[in-house]
Design a protein around this motif. Structure first.
Motif, PDB file in Angstrom:
ATOM      1  N   THR A 135       0.823  -1.212   0.000  1.00  0.00           N
ATOM      2  CA  THR A 135       0.000   0.000   0.000  1.00  0.00           C
ATOM      3  C   THR A 135       0.854   1.258   0.000  1.00  0.00           C
ATOM      4  O   THR A 135       0.367   2.325  -0.335  1.00  0.00           O
ATOM      5  N   HIS A 136       2.137   1.137   0.393  1.00  0.00           N
ATOM      6  CA  HIS A 136       3.046   2.277   0.442  1.00  0.00           C
ATOM      7  C   HIS A 136       4.400   1.854  -0.114  1.00  0.00           C
ATOM      8  O   HIS A 136       4.790   0.693  -0.011  1.00  0.00           O
ATOM      9  N   GLU A 142       1.960   6.825  -0.522  1.00  0.00           N
ATOM     10  CA  GLU A 142       0.841   5.910  -0.750  1.00  0.00           C
ATOM     11  C   GLU A 142       0.801   5.491  -2.218  1.00  0.00           C
ATOM     12  O   GLU A 142       0.977   6.316  -3.113  1.00  0.00           O
ATOM     13  N   THR A 144      -1.340   4.838  -4.811  1.00  0.00           N
ATOM     14  CA  THR A 144      -2.687   4.962  -5.371  1.00  0.00           C
ATOM     15  C   THR A 144      -2.586   4.883  -6.891  1.00  0.00           C
ATOM     16  O   THR A 144      -1.490   4.865  -7.451  1.00  0.00           O
ATOM     17  N   GLU A 145      -3.722   4.850  -7.560  1.00  0.00           N
ATOM     18  CA  GLU A 145      -3.725   4.819  -9.027  1.00  0.00           C
ATOM     19  C   GLU A 145      -3.009   6.036  -9.609  1.00  0.00           C
ATOM     20  O   GLU A 145      -2.290   5.936 -10.588  1.00  0.00           O
ATOM     21  N   ASN A 147      -0.646   7.780  -8.227  1.00  0.00           N
ATOM     22  CA  ASN A 147       0.753   7.865  -7.832  1.00  0.00           C
ATOM     23  C   ASN A 147       1.581   6.657  -8.267  1.00  0.00           C
ATOM     24  O   ASN A 147       2.715   6.514  -7.838  1.00  0.00           O
ATOM     25  N   THR A 148       1.051   5.777  -9.090  1.00  0.00           N
ATOM     26  CA  THR A 148       1.821   4.610  -9.521  1.00  0.00           C
ATOM     27  C   THR A 148       1.897   4.540 -11.035  1.00  0.00           C
ATOM     28  O   THR A 148       1.039   5.052 -11.745  1.00  0.00           O
TER      29      THR A 148
END
Length: 190
Positions: A135-136, A142, A144-145, A147-148
């Motif tokens: 998750t991190h 974090e 998230t969609e 941030n990835t």
């Protein structure tokens, strides 16, 4: 028959003095060579194993309280070898692990040895499950969609990538500027 133990020098002098016949000397020498080093009787492996477990009431994990390796997996000495504690627990409860398969912790707790939390899967499935459970990132951002991004079929943190780019950019700014000035000078013919 009582087995007498001798130091190497005592044994050699006893053979020379005739205390042993040659066949007795050969058999004693072979016995000494084939004997494993003496060890303290420590009890049944199952009992020793269970003594190193603490049950976590909240999660249901059987947490390994003895030595853990650098990655956080428990280690257990069995049959003069060090084995992974979760592997020993699975084989003790459910039988041998098929060739080419690995143990997956369903609870994501590496020190857990509860056989109900362990499942035999392929290496690819184990890696996929681990990747999805994150998750991190390592830096704490974090995943998230937004941030990835996917890189070589792996999820990576976009914020960490930007930070690395900025650090590299600052570290190499002078080198780039020197190269730009040199290129400009050559182009102008200076």
């Amino acid at each position: 028959m009582r087995i007498q133990t001798y130091k190497r020098t005592e044994f050699s002098s006893a053979v020379r003095s005739g205390a042993f016949s040659q066949t007795q000397a050969d058999s004693v020498f072979l016995l000494r060579c084939t004997m494993k080093r003496p060890f303290k009787r420590r009890g049944l492996p199952e009992d020793r194993f269970r003594a190193k477990i603490q049950v976590n009431e909240e999660t249901g994990c059987h947490e390994w309280t003895a030595y853990c390796d650098q990655k956080g997996y428990g280690a257990f000495s069995f049959d003069r070898k060090v084995v992974k504690a979760h592997t020993f627990a699975y084989e003790l409860a459910k039988g041998p692990i098929p060739e080419g398969l690995h143990i997956d912790h369903l609870c994501r707790n590496k020190s857990c040895v509860n056989p109900e939390h362990l499942e035999v899967v392929t290496l690819a499935e184990n890696n996929r499950r681990y990747s999805q459970s994150r998750t991190h990132c390592i830096k704490g951002h974090e995943l998230t969609e937004a941030n990835t991004y996917t890189f070589s079929r792996r999820r990576a943190c976009r914020r960490c990538h930007i930070d690395r780019s900025e650090v590299w950019s600052k570290a190499n700014r002078d080198k780039r500027n020197r190269a730009w000035r040199a290129w400009s000078a050559r182009k102008r013919g200076v």
